[in-house]
Design a protein around this motif. Structure first.
Motif, PDB file in Angstrom:
ATOM      1  N   ASP A  71      58.057  39.866  41.481  1.00 52.67           N
ATOM      2  CA  ASP A  71      58.046  38.633  40.688  1.00 52.67           C
ATOM      3  C   ASP A  71      57.209  37.518  41.313  1.00 52.67           C
ATOM      4  OD1 ASP A  71      59.689  39.794  38.812  1.00 52.67           O
ATOM      5  OD2 ASP A  71      61.542  38.988  39.676  1.00 52.67           O
ATOM      6  N   GLN A  72      56.841  37.675  42.589  1.00 51.34           N
ATOM      7  CA  GLN A  72      56.070  36.630  43.268  1.00 51.34           C
ATOM      8  C   GLN A  72      54.637  36.579  42.735  1.00 51.34           C
ATOM      9  OE1 GLN A  72      57.042  39.530  44.458  1.00 51.34           O
ATOM     10  NE2 GLN A  72      55.731  40.327  46.094  1.00 51.34           N
ATOM     11  N   TYR A  73      54.090  35.363  42.665  1.00 52.18           N
ATOM     12  CA  TYR A  73      52.720  35.204  42.176  1.00 52.18           C
ATOM     13  C   TYR A  73      51.723  35.693  43.216  1.00 52.18           C
ATOM     14  CZ  TYR A  73      54.626  32.663  38.256  1.00 52.18           C
ATOM     15  OH  TYR A  73      55.331  32.340  37.128  1.00 52.18           O
ATOM     16  N   LEU A  74      50.602  36.206  42.726  1.00 50.00           N
ATOM     17  CA  LEU A  74      49.560  36.751  43.596  1.00 50.00           C
ATOM     18  C   LEU A  74      48.231  36.047  43.299  1.00 50.00           C
ATOM     19  CD1 LEU A  74      48.827  39.049  45.682  1.00 50.00           C
ATOM     20  CD2 LEU A  74      48.087  40.376  43.695  1.00 50.00           C
ATOM     21  N   PRO A  75      47.950  34.940  43.981  1.00 49.77           N
ATOM     22  CA  PRO A  75      46.648  34.296  43.814  1.00 49.77           C
ATOM     23  C   PRO A  75      45.557  35.248  44.325  1.00 49.77           C
ATOM     24  CG  PRO A  75      48.198  32.872  44.989  1.00 49.77           C
ATOM     25  CD  PRO A  75      48.789  34.239  44.971  1.00 49.77           C
ATOM     26  N   TRP A  76      44.519  35.483  43.545  1.00 53.36           N
ATOM     27  CA  TRP A  76      43.534  36.495  43.896  1.00 53.36           C
ATOM     28  C   TRP A  76      42.138  36.028  43.502  1.00 53.36           C
ATOM     29  CZ3 TRP A  76      40.391  38.709  40.126  1.00 53.36           C
ATOM     30  CH2 TRP A  76      40.729  38.371  38.799  1.00 53.36           C
ATOM     31  N   ILE A  77      41.118  36.709  44.063  1.00 58.86           N
ATOM     32  CA  ILE A  77      39.734  36.468  43.658  1.00 58.86           C
ATOM     33  C   ILE A  77      38.922  37.717  43.981  1.00 58.86           C
ATOM     34  CG2 ILE A  77      39.063  35.408  45.872  1.00 58.86           C
ATOM     35  CD1 ILE A  77      37.219  33.526  44.196  1.00 58.86           C
ATOM     36  N   GLN A  89      42.893  33.623  36.083  1.00 61.83           N
ATOM     37  CA  GLN A  89      44.078  34.306  35.565  1.00 61.83           C
ATOM     38  C   GLN A  89      45.173  34.348  36.623  1.00 61.83           C
ATOM     39  OE1 GLN A  89      43.902  38.534  34.759  1.00 61.83           O
ATOM     40  NE2 GLN A  89      45.428  38.385  33.128  1.00 61.83           N
ATOM     41  N   ILE A  90      46.340  33.845  36.263  1.00 60.98           N
ATOM     42  CA  ILE A  90      47.489  33.852  37.161  1.00 60.98           C
ATOM     43  C   ILE A  90      48.342  35.075  36.862  1.00 60.98           C
ATOM     44  CG2 ILE A  90      49.588  32.621  37.832  1.00 60.98           C
ATOM     45  CD1 ILE A  90      48.130  30.003  37.080  1.00 60.98           C
TER      46      ILE A  90
END
Length: 308
Positions: A197-203, A231-232
């Motif tokens: 459920d944790q957010y994953l900031p990515w690039i 996109q989150i």
């Protein structure tokens, strides 16, 4: 936005031999930049950190990018006080060295770009952060990010633009998170970290390297930018998409207790928690993402890994 036209373009990269540095060097060279790497060992087109401290920024340099930092999530390294100090020093001290030498040089440089992290944004299920949020100190990683950025600070009246890029998880072939999770997912044994459920900031790696180049070449870009994709997604959503692109299931989560056992409390926070982060000022600066959606990023990376 006006692009700076340079007759001589030469970038000094601190930590240029790492995952991001190798890809950035390749991009810069394709754009007719010269590249010199700062590393622990001398060599062709390399200088050492001791060289920087004793001789300053070389005269030929036009921009400085700092990527230096010990790999925090190396599972082979125990989270001992010594390794913890190495993680801190490799980021804060190397950044401070470059910032101090830029100030001493009194020369016109196009940009000083320092890569830091997004751990200073406190995980929240309701809050979405952008670059206008200063961040806060609430654990080891957040304290590290704050001190990292402080070390990169140069006076605004210096003859050099300062850009602080707060990056999320960098996705690309040949290293980082993708290399770590590739085999389990290929064999159908992949899944989210913890409950997912944790957010994953990515690039995507290509976007990060192009963003760094964009910062070098655009005179109006300065200050803090979030180096994350628009996109989150959560860790669970990413896992399902990545597995789907591989045509595999994503049914086996990596248990929270196992993550904590391997990485310890401080490091496991990077894997088991995350914040909702948007690149508001990055987009407003005019930068265009090649991979704004995680599905497209995953498809591209898988194609590159498989050589198709």
């Amino acid at each position: 936005m006006k692009i700076t036209a340079l007759l001589h373009k030469h970038v000094l990269i601190g930590g240029g031999s790492g995952f991001i540095g190798r890809n950035l060097s390749k991009l810069l060279k394709s754009k007719n930049y010269e590249v010199t790497v700062v590393s622990r060992m001398p060599g062709t087109n390399r200088i050492t950190w001791l060289d920087i401290q004793s001789k300053g920024i070389p005269e030929k340099i036009t921009s400085v990018v700092n990527l230096a930092g010990q790999n925090v999530l190396d599972p082979k390294r125990r989270w001992t006080p010594g390794f913890k100090q190495n993680v801190w020093n490799s980021r804060v001290n190397s950044t401070r060295i470059l910032a101090e030498e830029i100030i001493k040089s009194k020369r016109n440089l196009d940009a000083f770009i320092n890569i830091s992290g997004v751990s200073l944004y406190k995980p929240s299920s309701s809050k979405t952060y952008n670059e206008n949020h200063l961040g806060e100190s609430f654990d080891f990683m957040s304290k590290l990010c704050i001190e990292w950025e402080k070390a990169a600070t140069i006076p605004e009246n210096e003859n050099c633009r300062s850009i602080k890029l707060r990056t999320g998880v960098v996705l690309g072939p040949g290293g980082g998170m993708i290399e770590s999770i590739w085999m389990p997912f290929v064999f159908g044994l992949g899944g989210p970290m913890g409950n997912g459920d944790q957010y994953l900031p990515w690039i995507h790696m290509d976007d990060l390297c192009n963003l760094i180049l964009y910062c070098i070449e655009n005179k109006n870009v300065k200050g803090i930018l979030n180096g994350v994709a628009p996109q989150i997604v959560t860790n669970g959503e990413f896992s399902k998409i990545f597995a789907s692109c591989l045509k595999r299931p994503a049914l086996i989560p990596f248990p929270e207790f196992a993550v904590k056992l391997i990485f310890g409390k401080d490091r496991s926070a990077l894997l088991l928690t995350g914040a909702k982060i948007e690149p508001k000022l990055t987009i407003e600066s005019g930068f265009k993402y090649g991979f704004p959606i995680v599905k497209g990023a995953c498809e591209d990376i898988i194609k590159k890994v498989r050589g198709k």
